[in-house]
Design an enzyme around this catalytic site. Structure first.
Site, PDB file in Angstrom:
ATOM      1  N   SER A 118     -75.857 -39.858 -26.283  1.00 15.13           N
ATOM      2  CA  SER A 118     -76.367 -39.570 -24.573  1.00 15.13           C
ATOM      3  C   SER A 118     -77.447 -40.655 -24.083  1.00 15.13           C
ATOM      4  CB  SER A 118     -77.933 -37.765 -24.661  1.00 15.13           C
ATOM      5  OG  SER A 118     -78.198 -38.731 -25.760  1.00 15.13           O
ATOM      6  N   ASP A 339     -89.235 -35.556 -22.341  1.00 16.14           N
ATOM      7  CA  ASP A 339     -87.898 -36.835 -23.243  1.00 16.14           C
ATOM      8  C   ASP A 339     -88.701 -38.398 -22.408  1.00 16.14           C
ATOM      9  OD1 ASP A 339     -85.954 -38.038 -23.527  1.00 16.14           O
ATOM     10  OD2 ASP A 339     -84.560 -36.986 -22.066  1.00 16.14           O
ATOM     11  N   HIS A 342     -84.325 -41.071 -23.352  1.00 20.13           N
ATOM     12  CA  HIS A 342     -83.971 -41.379 -22.285  1.00 20.13           C
ATOM     13  C   HIS A 342     -84.493 -42.468 -20.999  1.00 20.13           C
ATOM     14  CE1 HIS A 342     -81.741 -38.026 -24.208  1.00 20.13           C
ATOM     15  NE2 HIS A 342     -80.803 -38.669 -24.677  1.00 20.13           N
TER      16      HIS A 342
END
Length: 362
Positions: A118, A339, A342
């Protein structure tokens, strides 16, 4: 000096102005050439610091149709926007500003594939946003029947692809369950036909429990329930390196490896002991060094790349990204989870793509 005609003086002035303009243009060309030589030959684009720049970001996230909701921090309510206003400044030269038209002209008729997890998706979508913002009237084709994501800029016949793989090496279903095979890499038959390959792996090597997508790991003839994850990472990456050496024609295909993308869950690494995530971070770390140092995985990547006989360019984004504790979605994403792995778009991956542009331009 005596002038015989009223028209002589304007003519002389005009001549001087033209001559001066030509001299300045020549000087500018020489300086630009010197700057590019510095970048290409001696300047390390990966050593530098983040500086405030009112001209950033390079696009508006609300106008980009490619951003996954996990990365769209402004859409999901991030209240600050200072994190959007920083530009990476190498120590000894300038990083070329992203030029979408030049980028596509250089790659005309070619296929570029991002291969990884990702974080590769983060990188891929950033590039598509940069291109879309600069060339809003381009004809873009998104086939719906592909086994991997593809976006083609038809006017330039350039295709960008995303191939999702967590480990680069294979996971296969067998009677005993899902087996991570550290010495098997079958998808390479597809990858080697591309013109540019941008690889990434690391994020999933330490995943355990329900999120771990394998049941056993195979190391040579041995099938194990588990093993030292850093050792496994090195072995898997070495299998990939051997594949590059044996199967990729680097006269046709340019190979790049994206360095380890850092996460920010330990404030002691940026002199804030007790902080356990990136939730309240709004500015980069000043300067060019990171208190936590490089992660061990980054050293493994460099070790393995040094052993590859063929040319592979390392997009060495680790340290510059470590300095951006402010660049993650934190809870400003669709699923509202914390998160700090990312990156928001627009944001840090746009700089990765400026570095990609510089690498391909040379």
């Amino acid at each position: 000096m005596e002038f015989k005609s009223g028209r002589s003086l304007p003519l002389l002035v005009a001549t001087i102005l033209v001559f001066s303009h030509l001299c300045l243009a020549s000087s500018r060309d020489v300086n630009n050439g010197r700057k590019w030589r510095n970048q290409n030959e001696s300047c390390n684009l990966y050593q530098g610091s983040w500086i405030f720049d009112e001209n950033y970001p390079l696009y508006n996230s609300s106008s980009c149709p490619f951003i996954r909701n996990d990365f769209n921090c402004q859409k999901y309510g991030r209240p600050d926007n200072l994190y959007l206003k920083y530009r990476w400044q190498p120590k000894d030269c300038d990083l070329p500003r992203f030029d979408a038209q030049d980028f596509l002209e250089r790659l005309k008729g070619k296929k570029i594939m991002f291969i990884g997890d990702s974080v590769s998706l983060n990188h891929y979508e950033s590039l598509l946003c940069l291109l879309d913002a600069s060339l809003p009237n381009s004809t873009v084709i998104k086939p719906s029947n592909e086994s991997f994501s593809t976006v083609t800029f038809k006017d330039y016949d350039v295709s960008f692809m995303l191939f999702t793989t967590h480990y680069l090496v294979d996971i296969e279903e067998e009677d005993i369950g899902r087996v991570l095979k550290l010495d098997s890499l079958k998808n390479g038959e597809l990858w080697k036909d591309m013109d540019v390959l941008v690889f990434n792996t690391w994020l999933w090597w330490y995943r355990r429990g329900p999120k771990q997508p394998w049941d056993y790991v195979q190391d040579g003839e041995k099938i194990l329930e588990d093993m030292d994850r850093m050792v496994a990472f090195r072995k898997g990456l070495t299998t990939w390196a051997n594949w590059v050496n044996s199967s990729v024609d680097t006269n046709k295909t340019k190979v790049l490896f994206q360095g380890v993308s850092p996460s920010h869950y330990n404030g002691s690494y940026w002199n804030e002991p007790g902080v356990r995530n990136c939730a309240k971070e709004t500015e980069p770390i000043s300067g060019s060094s990171y208190l936590g140092g490089l992660p061990e995985a980054a050293y493994v990547v460099k070790d393995v790349l040094r052993e590859i006989e063929k040319p592979v360019h390392l997009l060495d984004i680790t340290t510059l990204s470590q300095l951006r504790k402010d660049g993650h979605p934190s809870s400003y994403n669709e699923f509202r989870g914390m998160d700090c792995t990312h990156w928001c778009l627009a944001g840090v991956p746009d700089t990765w793509n400026q570095l990609l542009y510089a690498a391909l331009a040379t």
